[in-house]
Enzyme design. Structure first.
Site, PDB file in Angstrom:
ATOM      1  N   GLY A 150       0.828  -1.189   0.000  1.00 27.88           N
ATOM      2  CA  GLY A 150       0.000   0.000   0.000  1.00 27.88           C
ATOM      3  C   GLY A 150       0.868   1.247   0.000  1.00 27.88           C
ATOM      4  CB  CYS A 151       0.298   4.694  -1.200  1.00 27.23           C
ATOM      5  SG  CYS A 151      -1.340   5.059  -0.533  1.00 27.23           S
ATOM      6  CE1 TYR A 152      -1.517   8.129   3.820  1.00 33.33           C
ATOM      7  CE2 TYR A 152      -3.392   6.645   3.648  1.00 33.33           C
ATOM      8  CZ  TYR A 152      -2.881   7.934   3.658  1.00 33.33           C
ATOM      9  OH  TYR A 152      -3.716   9.009   3.509  1.00 33.33           O
ATOM     10  CB  THR A 154       5.296   2.357   0.092  1.00 29.81           C
ATOM     11  OG1 THR A 154       4.778   1.203  -0.581  1.00 29.81           O
ATOM     12  CG2 THR A 154       6.589   2.795  -0.591  1.00 29.81           C
ATOM     13  CD  GLU A 240       1.067   7.961   1.153  1.00 30.31           C
ATOM     14  OE1 GLU A 240       0.040   7.669   0.502  1.00 30.31           O
ATOM     15  OE2 GLU A 240       1.875   7.110   1.545  1.00 30.31           O
TER      16      GLU A 240
END
Length: 338
Positions: A150-152, A154, A240
């Site tokens: 997931g992006c968070y 990562t 992000e």
């Protein structure tokens, strides 16, 4: 399936933000041949009609395994729950898969089903490799199924990995912020322009689904703990930033020692940059780079670690291509560096 001299790839779910960007990167890739792009809601339209900025003149088709699984590899950009069975069908046909959903990220079946839904393909969990190259490079290169992070997670895991390896994290609070593209293409009231513009909102409180993913990887590095993770939606299209507040298990660790830990971990990494100032999302926009800065609050003894990524790039699509490069023995930056 034996890879050809120019490996062929399909992107399933190329009508969404992440899938369309993956299609762009593969369409421009100097080695892979993008053979098929599929969608569920936009069948019959071209990607460059939906997303002119990507310049991909390919028609989105309805997924058909009999035709579209005749490739060496695939990126699957389907939602959680919908991806697993499709990934299993590709895997059974010998296609090497990078899955962008959460369906194979959590190694423990009970944990997945607690945070998501009953798993339709639990037999594949043990064979999937968590697709964070900075941690699992060798395993990714040798596997046929990669669970793209997931992006968070990562950004958060890269921010904290040097501390976790040394067992230095006693308590952790993560304050995370992302642009609205992280919510996907289908707009809801919470991601509508009128709601998001000139506003900042927390969401997924107090249980966000990326929490167990972060805890799993920190535990694998040597720091088993429960964390507080709170994401926020920003009035940005993409980008992000995570702010990690760490209570150290050893309060005597100095800032100089912390900097040495991070340089030892990342000086050789192509896609991790260490900064002296807190990073902003513009510094990493449309790159595969995670930019990290580490500080120590001498008054409280806490360590503050910031990490910025582009949620659609390093947080999703370009990291998926980085993983494909590893799987096919290519330099990691092929097709994703300027």
């Amino acid at each position: 399936m034996t890879p050809s001299s120019q490996p062929t790839v399909a992107v399933f779910g190329a009508g969404g933000y992440a899938g369309s960007l993956a299609a762009r990167l593969l369409h421009e890739h100097p080695v892979f041949e993008l053979r098929h792009v599929t969608a569920r809601a936009d069948v019959g339209r071209r990607i460059d009609e939906l997303y002119p900025q990507h310049r991909v003149p390919m028609l989105l088709e309805e997924a058909d395994l009999e035709r579209h699984a005749q490739v060496d590899a695939a990126i699957v950009a389907y939602p959680h729950g919908a991806a697993a069975q499709f990934v299993a069908a590709l895997y059974a046909r010998g296609v090497r898969v990078v899955d962008l959903s959460a369906d194979f990220r959590l190694r423990d079946l009970a944990t997945y089903e607690e945070w998501y839904l009953p798993h339709p393909e639990p037999g594949l969990l043990a064979g999937a490799v968590y697709g964070l190259p900075e941690l699992y490079r060798a395993q990714i290169a040798a596997c046929d199924l990669v669970a793209n992070p997931g992006c968070y997670p990562t950004a958060t895991i890269l921010a904290l990995a040097p501390l976790a390896r040394e067992g230095l994290i006693a308590e952790l609070v993560v304050d995370a912020k992302s642009g609205v593209s992280g919510a996907g293409r289908t707009a809801s009231e919470k991601t509508h322009f009128v709601t998001v513009d000139e506003n900042v909102n927390a969401y997924g409180v107090p249980r966000h689904r990326h929490t167990p993913e972060i805890e799993q990887e920190l535990a694998a590095l040597g720091s088993s703990l429960q964390i507080t993770f709170t994401p926020h939606l920003l009035p940005l299209d993409q980008g992000e930033l995570v702010s990690c507040y760490v209570t150290l298990s050893d309060p005597q660790v100095t800032l100089e020692q912390l900097h040495r830990l991070y340089h030892d971990a990342y000086d050789h990494e192509q896609f991790v940059e260490l900064a002296n100032e807190p990073p902003g999302v513009r510094a990493v926009r449309e790159t595969n780079i995670c930019r990290i800065a580490v500080f120590r609050d001498e008054r409280t003894g806490r360590v503050i670690v910031f990490a910025a990524i582009d949620n659609l790039w390093k947080g999703t699509a370009s990291q998926a291509v980085q993983n494909l490069n590893l799987m096919f023995g290519l330099p990691e930056g092929t097709g994703i560096t300027r």
